[in-house]
Enzyme design. Structure first.
Site, PDB file in Angstrom:
ATOM      1  N   ASP A 100       0.865  -1.181   0.000  1.00 33.66           N
ATOM      2  CA  ASP A 100       0.000   0.000   0.000  1.00 33.66           C
ATOM      3  C   ASP A 100       0.901   1.230   0.000  1.00 33.66           C
ATOM      4  O   ASP A 100       1.973   1.223   0.593  1.00 33.66           O
ATOM      5  CB  ASP A 100      -0.866  -0.048   1.262  1.00 33.66           C
ATOM      6  N   ASP A 146      -8.256  -7.034   0.669  1.00 30.43           N
ATOM      7  CA  ASP A 146      -7.338  -7.161   1.805  1.00 30.43           C
ATOM      8  C   ASP A 146      -7.998  -6.592   3.043  1.00 30.43           C
ATOM      9  O   ASP A 146      -8.869  -5.710   2.950  1.00 30.43           O
ATOM     10  CB  ASP A 146      -6.033  -6.395   1.538  1.00 30.43           C
ATOM     11  N   CYS A 168     -13.947 -27.590   8.793  1.00 30.51           N
ATOM     12  CA  CYS A 168     -12.713 -26.918   8.396  1.00 30.51           C
ATOM     13  C   CYS A 168     -11.536 -27.894   8.384  1.00 30.51           C
ATOM     14  O   CYS A 168     -11.438 -28.782   9.233  1.00 30.51           O
ATOM     15  CB  CYS A 168     -12.426 -25.759   9.350  1.00 30.51           C
ATOM     16  N   CYS A 193      -8.223 -26.761   8.346  1.00 31.60           N
ATOM     17  CA  CYS A 193      -6.997 -26.054   8.720  1.00 31.60           C
ATOM     18  C   CYS A 193      -6.248 -26.817   9.812  1.00 31.60           C
ATOM     19  O   CYS A 193      -6.798 -27.712  10.470  1.00 31.60           O
ATOM     20  CB  CYS A 193      -7.317 -24.629   9.187  1.00 31.60           C
ATOM     21  N   CYS A 249      -8.058 -26.761  13.280  1.00 36.15           N
ATOM     22  CA  CYS A 249      -9.245 -27.615  13.405  1.00 36.15           C
ATOM     23  C   CYS A 249      -8.909 -29.097  13.304  1.00 36.15           C
ATOM     24  O   CYS A 249      -9.635 -29.939  13.848  1.00 36.15           O
ATOM     25  CB  CYS A 249     -10.276 -27.218  12.354  1.00 36.15           C
ATOM     26  N   HIS A 265      -6.585 -20.397  11.758  1.00 37.14           N
ATOM     27  CA  HIS A 265      -7.948 -20.769  11.372  1.00 37.14           C
ATOM     28  C   HIS A 265      -8.634 -19.658  10.578  1.00 37.14           C
ATOM     29  O   HIS A 265      -9.223 -19.915   9.519  1.00 37.14           O
ATOM     30  CB  HIS A 265      -8.798 -21.102  12.596  1.00 37.14           C
TER      31      HIS A 265
END
Length: 368
Positions: A91, A263, A301, A303, A306, A332
């Site tokens: 940015d 974002d 999930c 991930c 999880c 997560h």
């Protein structure tokens, strides 16, 4: 940088694309996790990559103040400095600068105080571009004035003209051929100003375009309107980036209106306060209900968190103030966002985006 439009949804303006950069290809629509200070809070680069992240965002303003772009350039550039080998977007710092108290905005640039040393700093389009060139990100942003909400139209019009002039100055100052400089469309919530800004930036022929000045308090309904009357003025064959938009419902509405890149700090910021995203809405793991809850954060999930830990364990970590709580929660949440984007891309390819959006929001908002 090359952008390829792969698929257009026939029922909405949703798009499926592919964006090739010197450090890899990004499949769009995509969410970019934010590593403001060249680091994702509470996560290592390998953990970020495992969530499915394809590109991350760092902030020019903060890196200019500490440790300084010269040091990062000497270290071999931002990719090597932070140990991330994928694409990076920086940015320009416009949003951060204009959020500061006691700044002085002129036609040439902005004067503000260094938040550490207190010395006066001046930032203009050429300087913002030079800093980003030294950092070496794949995608860099033009320096703009982020218009606050609400504001009167006279101020918004003058500010929008300034953003257009500054965009032209950034393009003149930009020299690196291995970086893509995106223009930023401003104009607050005024349709004619957004159209004017988009038209004039398109004439400058940037390789990509962002819609800025949203997520500043205008709410979802105005956000949808801004995207609705800005996106049609942006070239179909170039990527479209909606800056700072990060709630799942906001992303879905904006994908439907033709945006490609997003974002926000929300996934990691919420994670550090024990708020985790699930397909049935957000949950707050410090609540006593989770003390004996031995289910994963989200049973569907995949991930790392999880697959290995329970809500009860994370509840314990947060109550014990363990650093690991922020790491597991961030893993997560970032995975949740990147998995949602993968599902969105698949839905667009299979001509079922409207159905996907409806089903997702029905489940997600019901649980809020």
């Amino acid at each position: 940088m090359k952008f390829k439009l792969i698929k257009k949804d026939t029922k909405t303006s949703a798009r499926r694309g592919s964006l090739t950069t010197p450090h890899g290809t990004i499949e769009t629509p995509i969410f970019m996790p934010v590593g403001t200070h060249a680091a994702m809070k509470a996560m290592t680069p390998s953990q970020v990559k495992e969530t499915g992240a394809q590109i991350i965002l760092s902030n020019t303003y903060h890196l200019h103040l500490r440790p300084g772009e010269d040091l990062i350039a000497k270290a071999g550039g931002l990719h090597r400095f932070m140990g991330w080998d994928g694409p990076i977007l920086t940015d320009s710092g416009g949003f951060q600068v204009f959020s500061l108290p006691n700044k002085k905005i002129t036609d040439e640039g902005v004067f503000f105080r260094h938040e550490v040393s207190g010395e006066e700093v001046f930032l203009d389009p050429a300087r913002a571009t030079a800093i980003q060139e030294a950092l070496g990100a794949d995608i860099i942003m033009a320096f703009d004035e982020c218009i606050p909400y609400p504001c009167d139209k006279k101020y918004a019009a003058a500010s929008t003209r300034k953003t257009i002039r500054w965009a032209e100055a950034c393009k003149k100052a930009h020299t690196r051929k291995d970086q893509a400089l995106f223009g930023i469309v401003q104009g607050s919530v005024f349709e004619d100003l957004r159209a004017q800004c988009a038209r004039e930036l398109v004439q400058l022929d940037f390789p990509g375009y962002a819609v800025g000045g949203v997520s500043v308090g205008e709410g979802l309904e105005l956000l949808k309107k801004v995207v609705e009357y800005t996106a049609p003025f942006l070239p179909e064959n170039k990527p479209r980036y909606l800056m700072g938009v990060g709630l799942p419902e906001d992303i879905l509405e904006s994908v439907e209106r033709g945006m490609d890149m997003f974002d926000c700090v929300i996934p990691t910021r919420y994670a550090r306060s024990a708020t985790l995203f699930t397909n049935r809405g957000k949950i707050r793991l410090t609540h006593r209900n989770y003390r004996r809850d031995f289910y994963p954060v989200d049973p569907n999930c995949t991930c790392y968190t999880c697959r290995n830990f329970t809500r009860a364990y994370l509840h314990h970590l947060f109550n014990a103030n363990e650093i690991l709580s922020a790491t597991l929660a961030s893993i997560h949440n970032v995975h949740f966002y990147l998995n949602m984007m993968a599902e969105i891309r698949a839905a667009i390819e299979e001509e079922r985006f409207a159905e996907y959006k409806r089903n997702f929001l029905e489940s997600y908002l019901k649980g809020k």
